[in-house]
Scaffold this motif. Sequence first.
Motif, short mmCIF file in Angstrom:
data_model
loop_
_atom_site.label_atom_id
_atom_site.label_comp_id
_atom_site.label_asym_id
_atom_site.label_seq_id
_atom_site.Cartn_x
_atom_site.Cartn_y
_atom_site.Cartn_z
N VAL A 207 0.20 6.91 -10.03
CA VAL A 207 -0.21 8.17 -10.66
C VAL A 207 -1.63 8.00 -11.17
O VAL A 207 -2.06 6.88 -11.50
CB VAL A 207 0.73 8.57 -11.82
CG1 VAL A 207 2.13 8.85 -11.32
CG2 VAL A 207 0.75 7.53 -12.90
N ALA A 208 -2.34 9.10 -11.28
CA ALA A 208 -3.65 9.05 -11.89
C ALA A 208 -3.48 8.72 -13.37
O ALA A 208 -2.61 9.30 -14.02
CB ALA A 208 -4.38 10.37 -11.71
N HIS B 120 0.84 -1.20 0.00
CA HIS B 120 0.00 0.00 0.00
C HIS B 120 0.87 1.25 0.00
O HIS B 120 0.67 2.15 -0.82
CB HIS B 120 -0.93 0.00 1.20
CG HIS B 120 -1.63 1.31 1.41
ND1 HIS B 120 -2.72 1.70 0.66
CD2 HIS B 120 -1.39 2.32 2.28
CE1 HIS B 120 -3.11 2.91 1.06
NE2 HIS B 120 -2.33 3.30 2.03
N ASP B 121 1.83 1.31 0.91
CA ASP B 121 2.71 2.48 0.99
C ASP B 121 3.47 2.69 -0.32
O ASP B 121 3.58 3.82 -0.81
CB ASP B 121 3.71 2.32 2.14
CG ASP B 121 3.03 2.36 3.50
OD1 ASP B 121 1.88 2.85 3.60
OD2 ASP B 121 3.65 1.88 4.48
N ARG B 122 3.97 1.62 -0.91
CA ARG B 122 4.72 1.73 -2.17
C ARG B 122 3.81 2.13 -3.32
O ARG B 122 4.15 3.00 -4.13
CB ARG B 122 5.42 0.40 -2.47
CG ARG B 122 6.37 0.47 -3.64
CD ARG B 122 7.25 -0.75 -3.74
NE ARG B 122 6.52 -1.99 -3.70
CZ ARG B 122 5.93 -2.55 -4.77
NH1 ARG B 122 5.99 -1.95 -5.94
NH2 ARG B 122 5.31 -3.69 -4.66
N PHE B 123 2.63 1.52 -3.40
CA PHE B 123 1.70 1.84 -4.48
C PHE B 123 1.26 3.31 -4.41
O PHE B 123 1.17 3.97 -5.44
CB PHE B 123 0.46 0.95 -4.42
CG PHE B 123 0.68 -0.48 -4.87
CD1 PHE B 123 1.91 -0.93 -5.33
CD2 PHE B 123 -0.35 -1.39 -4.81
CE1 PHE B 123 2.10 -2.24 -5.74
CE2 PHE B 123 -0.19 -2.69 -5.23
CZ PHE B 123 1.04 -3.13 -5.68
N VAL B 124 1.00 3.81 -3.21
CA VAL B 124 0.59 5.21 -3.07
C VAL B 124 1.74 6.14 -3.47
O VAL B 124 1.53 7.16 -4.12
CB VAL B 124 0.10 5.50 -1.63
CG1 VAL B 124 -0.07 6.98 -1.39
CG2 VAL B 124 -1.21 4.76 -1.37
N ALA B 125 2.97 5.77 -3.10
CA ALA B 125 4.13 6.59 -3.44
C ALA B 125 4.41 6.57 -4.94
O ALA B 125 4.78 7.60 -5.53
CB ALA B 125 5.36 6.11 -2.67
N GLU B 126 4.24 5.42 -5.59
CA GLU B 126 4.57 5.28 -7.01
C GLU B 126 3.41 5.56 -7.95
O GLU B 126 3.63 5.89 -9.11
CB GLU B 126 5.06 3.85 -7.30
CG GLU B 126 6.38 3.50 -6.69
CD GLU B 126 6.79 2.07 -7.02
OE1 GLU B 126 6.26 1.48 -7.97
OE2 GLU B 126 7.63 1.54 -6.28
#
Length: 65
Positions: A60-61, A52-58
Motif C-alpha cells: 500500500v502507499a 514482486h508479485d506478492r509485494f505488489v498485491a500486498e
Amino acid sequence: SILACPQDRGPLLLVRSDAVFYNPRLRRAYPIDNGIPVLLIDDARDVTDAEHDRFVAEGVAPPDN
C-alpha cells in the motif's frame, strides 16, 4: 508522501507483512528496522519474481503525514 526511493526518487509501497518499503519499478526492497525505514541503496535487496508479485498485491502507499 515524504518517503521516496533514494535511487529513482519514485514512490514506494509499504509491505507490512515483510517490514519493507518496495520499489516495484526497480524491484528493490528497503528494510524497516525497528520501525525505522533504512532507505540506503546499499542496504536494499533485489526481489524474486514471486516476491514482486506478492509485494505488489500486498503493498500500500504509505500514509501522508
